[in-house]
Design a protein around this motif. Sequence first.
Motif, short mmCIF file in Angstrom:
data_model
loop_
_atom_site.label_atom_id
_atom_site.label_comp_id
_atom_site.label_asym_id
_atom_site.label_seq_id
_atom_site.Cartn_x
_atom_site.Cartn_y
_atom_site.Cartn_z
N SER A 1 7.74 0.12 0.02
CA SER A 1 8.90 0.80 -0.21
C SER A 1 9.00 1.87 -1.29
CB SER A 1 9.95 -0.14 -0.48
OG SER A 1 9.96 -1.03 -1.29
N ALA A 2 8.19 1.69 -2.55
CA ALA A 2 8.35 2.49 -3.45
C ALA A 2 6.86 2.90 -3.79
CB ALA A 2 9.17 1.94 -4.68
N GLY A 3 6.70 4.16 -4.07
CA GLY A 3 5.30 4.58 -4.47
C GLY A 3 4.36 4.83 -3.49
N VAL A 4 3.12 5.10 -3.67
CA VAL A 4 2.16 5.35 -2.61
C VAL A 4 1.54 3.70 -1.85
CG1 VAL A 4 -0.08 6.39 -2.08
CG2 VAL A 4 1.35 7.40 -3.85
N SER A 5 1.61 3.71 -0.69
CA SER A 5 0.98 2.65 -0.13
C SER A 5 -0.02 3.10 0.91
CB SER A 5 2.16 1.58 0.33
OG SER A 5 1.61 0.73 1.15
N ILE A 6 -0.98 2.10 1.28
CA ILE A 6 -1.79 2.35 2.36
C ILE A 6 -1.47 1.74 3.51
CG2 ILE A 6 -4.26 1.92 3.07
CD1 ILE A 6 -4.81 2.66 0.02
N ALA B 1 -15.40 8.60 -9.05
CA ALA B 1 -15.36 9.64 -8.18
C ALA B 1 -16.26 9.02 -6.95
CB ALA B 1 -15.75 10.90 -8.30
N ASP B 2 -17.36 8.50 -7.27
CA ASP B 2 -18.28 8.04 -5.86
C ASP B 2 -17.48 6.68 -5.37
OD1 ASP B 2 -20.16 10.10 -6.23
OD2 ASP B 2 -21.16 8.96 -7.94
N ALA B 3 -17.29 5.87 -6.46
CA ALA B 3 -16.44 4.56 -5.92
C ALA B 3 -15.21 5.09 -5.02
CB ALA B 3 -15.93 4.11 -6.99
N LYS B 4 -14.63 5.94 -5.55
CA LYS B 4 -13.27 6.57 -4.52
C LYS B 4 -13.75 6.85 -2.97
CE LYS B 4 -10.24 7.42 -8.28
NZ LYS B 4 -9.33 8.67 -8.77
N GLY B 5 -14.99 7.65 -3.36
CA GLY B 5 -15.23 8.43 -1.97
C GLY B 5 -15.84 7.27 -1.04
N LEU C 1 -5.95 9.04 3.88
CA LEU C 1 -6.74 7.95 2.94
C LEU C 1 -7.41 8.67 1.84
CD1 LEU C 1 -7.86 5.58 5.88
CD2 LEU C 1 -6.25 5.15 4.21
N ARG C 2 -8.21 9.52 2.24
CA ARG C 2 -9.17 10.06 1.17
C ARG C 2 -8.04 10.81 0.19
NH1 ARG C 2 -11.92 14.47 3.74
NH2 ARG C 2 -12.30 12.66 5.51
N GLU C 3 -7.09 11.36 0.35
CA GLU C 3 -6.16 11.86 -0.69
C GLU C 3 -5.48 10.97 -1.48
OE1 GLU C 3 -3.06 14.62 1.00
OE2 GLU C 3 -4.96 15.95 1.72
N LYS C 4 -5.03 9.92 -0.90
CA LYS C 4 -4.52 8.82 -1.59
C LYS C 4 -5.62 8.07 -2.31
CE LYS C 4 -0.90 7.73 1.78
NZ LYS C 4 -0.33 6.52 2.86
N ASP D 1 0.01 -1.10 -8.27
CA ASP D 1 0.40 0.39 -7.85
C ASP D 1 -0.74 1.39 -7.97
OD1 ASP D 1 2.93 1.93 -7.34
OD2 ASP D 1 1.38 3.23 -8.78
N LEU D 2 -0.95 2.09 -6.67
CA LEU D 2 -1.96 2.87 -6.61
C LEU D 2 -2.13 3.91 -7.75
CD1 LEU D 2 -4.49 2.80 -4.61
CD2 LEU D 2 -3.23 4.34 -3.19
N SER D 3 -1.08 4.55 -7.86
CA SER D 3 -1.19 5.77 -8.90
C SER D 3 -1.24 5.29 -10.38
CB SER D 3 -0.11 6.80 -8.43
OG SER D 3 0.91 6.37 -7.91
N THR D 4 -0.69 4.00 -10.71
CA THR D 4 -0.67 3.86 -12.10
C THR D 4 -1.35 2.61 -12.38
OG1 THR D 4 1.31 2.57 -11.68
CG2 THR D 4 1.83 4.78 -12.34
N GLY D 5 -1.61 1.78 -11.85
CA GLY D 5 -2.29 0.66 -11.97
C GLY D 5 -1.26 -0.36 -12.54
N VAL D 6 0.18 -0.10 -12.93
CA VAL D 6 1.07 -1.10 -13.31
C VAL D 6 2.00 -1.70 -12.27
CG1 VAL D 6 3.11 -0.95 -14.81
CG2 VAL D 6 1.14 0.58 -15.23
N GLY D 7 2.26 -2.81 -12.33
CA GLY D 7 3.13 -3.42 -11.29
C GLY D 7 2.31 -3.45 -10.04
#
Length: 331
Positions: A216-221, A305-309, A230-233, A205-211
């Motif tokens: 259908s649930a949570g943030v997906s790309i 932060a650099d990795a995410k960018g 994409l940048r925000e997510k 899961d993108l926002s928690t790393g759990v599951g």
Amino acid sequence: MDAYDLITRNAAEVVTEDEVRSLAEDPDGKRAYVGYEPSGVLHIGHMLTANKLIELQEAGFEIVVLLADVHAYLNGKGTFEEIRETADRMREQFVAYGLEESDTEFVLGSEFQLDEEYTLDLHALELETNLSRAERAMAEIQSGDTATVAQAVYPLMQALDIVYLDVDLAIGGMEQRKVHMLARDTLPSIGADAPTCLHTPLIADLSTGVGKMSSSAGVSISMEDSEEELREKVNKAYCPPSRDPEPDADGEDRDNPVLQIFEYHVFPRFGEVVVERPEQYGGDLEYDDYESLASDLDSGELHPADAKGALAEYLNELVAPGREKIRQQRS
Ligand SMILES: N[C@@H](Cc1ccc(O)cc1)C(=O)O
């Protein structure tokens, strides 16, 4: 990289290793497939198995993509007409994503799954399978809380597809593994071989790393995400400065989804990664493989932060052709 390593690269599991080794001895002309329930827009889960198909195409495999319209119908995804309509769009999006059109056989499930012979073989499998086994096989694929009879038929049809499409290697995400195990156990009862399978990992899961990340649930790309989205997510994504995050307070395991996307999406498609950094922060970082990027995050050399960018930019490049295709499809 030898053929076996290329075939199994980034796989979470293969069943069995020996069977894959014998495929790897002469991959030319061997057939591999993934089936997808047609949906309007590809998401990152579709793209993950597609990456494997693209790699196998390079290894000499013939690729079959099943647009599983009947399966989507059995899984309650809409009227048959609606589903059929989305199948064609999905095919175009896969081609935009990078599946070589001339080398990929796109098959609609309903082209062969409604034939008499298929139906009778299906009924033979139904006789061999008890309901609870079929239900268990479907647990991670099924939509809705309670299993329907249609959803019990579903995995048996998926097993039979492997026979009718004449594939040597069945590919799917880890959520397909129980269906594939059922296929291995029951297909011999109708005189067919147990299929060889390869399963790709699930991204957390993108926002928690759990599951697992879910559309259908949570943030997906998804392929229709704009560069900004994409940048925000990615910016909001869970990315501790470590590849093996601590379990959370409930003791649940966490993974680092940012690293997983580098590993399973960016490196396989781009081969190398450049993380752009201003001179004052040490300048650009270049990586030829996932391991070196992950260990720089561990050591603190690479800031999350650099990795995410960088990740957002590579993801944008991956989805851009498909996003353009979707725009055309809608106009
Ligand atoms: N079960 C797959 C779809 C599928 C259908 C039929 C198959 O033969 C293969 C795969 C999914 O969850 O999306």
